[in-house]
Design a protein around this motif. Structure first.
Motif, mmCIF file in Angstrom:
data_model
loop_
_atom_site.group_PDB
_atom_site.id
_atom_site.type_symbol
_atom_site.label_atom_id
_atom_site.label_comp_id
_atom_site.label_asym_id
_atom_site.label_seq_id
_atom_site.Cartn_x
_atom_site.Cartn_y
_atom_site.Cartn_z
ATOM 1 N N ILE A 110 52.885 46.556 53.953
ATOM 2 C CA ILE A 110 51.975 46.313 55.075
ATOM 3 C C ILE A 110 50.527 46.398 54.587
ATOM 4 O O ILE A 110 50.129 47.379 53.943
ATOM 5 N N GLN A 124 47.599 49.066 61.068
ATOM 6 C CA GLN A 124 48.601 49.300 60.026
ATOM 7 C C GLN A 124 49.357 50.601 60.283
ATOM 8 O O GLN A 124 50.566 50.678 60.056
ATOM 9 N N HIS A 125 48.623 51.591 60.756
ATOM 10 C CA HIS A 125 49.254 52.882 61.029
ATOM 11 C C HIS A 125 50.314 52.729 62.137
ATOM 12 O O HIS A 125 51.419 53.254 62.023
ATOM 13 N N ARG A 128 53.303 50.890 60.703
ATOM 14 C CA ARG A 128 54.125 51.757 59.846
ATOM 15 C C ARG A 128 55.045 52.625 60.695
ATOM 16 O O ARG A 128 56.214 52.818 60.364
ATOM 17 N N THR A 132 59.040 52.263 60.472
ATOM 18 C CA THR A 132 59.831 53.425 60.065
ATOM 19 C C THR A 132 60.972 53.639 61.053
ATOM 20 O O THR A 132 62.117 53.868 60.661
ATOM 21 N N LEU A 138 59.268 51.274 53.527
ATOM 22 C CA LEU A 138 57.857 50.897 53.400
ATOM 23 C C LEU A 138 57.290 51.260 52.038
ATOM 24 O O LEU A 138 57.570 52.339 51.504
ATOM 25 N N GLU A 142 47.936 53.134 51.038
ATOM 26 C CA GLU A 142 47.150 52.596 52.145
ATOM 27 C C GLU A 142 46.296 51.438 51.648
ATOM 28 O O GLU A 142 45.444 51.643 50.775
#
Ligand code: FMN
Length: 191
Positions: A110, A124-125, A128, A132, A138, A142
């Protein structure tokens, strides 16, 4: 050795998307290990659970493209401190119907760009966290990219040298991760 298949998903449907340009630049950096295929998501209908029993043809095509991939690169902008609705829709179709989760055990890298200083970090956070939950594997680290006009040059290469080296490191590590997982999967199916 044959190249691994890399499905590339871009979270923007904007004609001049900087994230699409960035995705092409990253695909070039990974061209020794990966054959990249850009997966279309802007033609997917809005997710509707009523259609899970009879998937629309665009969704069937999309899920087949994900299924055929050895690895998936997602490059996304940030919209209102999260992922764009376009991408969330594609993620949901990938996850469903129950028992046909396209993301499970797929290696996923990502990244994304925005003009802001935090370079799509919150989007992105969120992604993720979603991925997950869906069981994807993943790539760690970062890769938040601040978009600047010289990020991708006129030839489609990452123009800024430090960003190019930074992303080269990511795609190289991603190739190692994907190769390891693919070898494990092959060993299991041969056993
Ligand atoms: C609806 C909308 C919401 C946005 N929200 C954010 C945001 O939360 N954070 C940010 O850094 N940029 C935000 N932006 C700016 C985008 O990062 C910028 O438009 C970027 O170029 C989009 O990437 P693209 O060119 O690949 O579509 C937003 C843009 C739009 C259209």
């Amino acid at each position: 050795m044959a190249k691994m298949k890399l499905a590339v998903v871009v979270g923007s449907n904007r004609r001049d998307s900087v994230n699409r340009k960035l995705a092409h630049g990253i695909a070039r950096l990974g061209a020794d290990a990966f054959a990249a295929h850009f997966v279309r998501i802007d033609d997917l209908p809005m997710f509707n659970q009523d259609n899970e029993g009879n998937l629309p043809p665009e969704v069937v095509r999309y899920k087949n493209e994900l299924a055929q991939a050895d690895a998936i690169l997602i490059v996304t902008p940030e919209h209102d401190r999260s992922i764009p609705a376009l991408l969330k829709n594609a993620v949901d179709w990938g996850a469903r119907p129950w028992g046909r989760n396209s993301w499970a055990d797929k290696p996923v890298f990502i990244t994304g760009a925005s003009p802001g200083a935090i370079g799509s970090a919150l989007a992105q956070h969120h992604l993720r966290s979603i991925m997950t939950g869906l069981g994807a594997t993943l790539l760690g680290g970062e890769a938040y990219i601040t978009f600047k006009p010289d990020l991708v040059d006129a030839h489609g290469n990452i123009g800024d040298e430090s960003t190019r080296k930074f992303l080269q490191g990511f795609i190289d590590r991603f190739a190692t991760l994907a190769a390891r997982l693919s070898a494990l999967t092959q060993a299991r199916s041969a056993a």
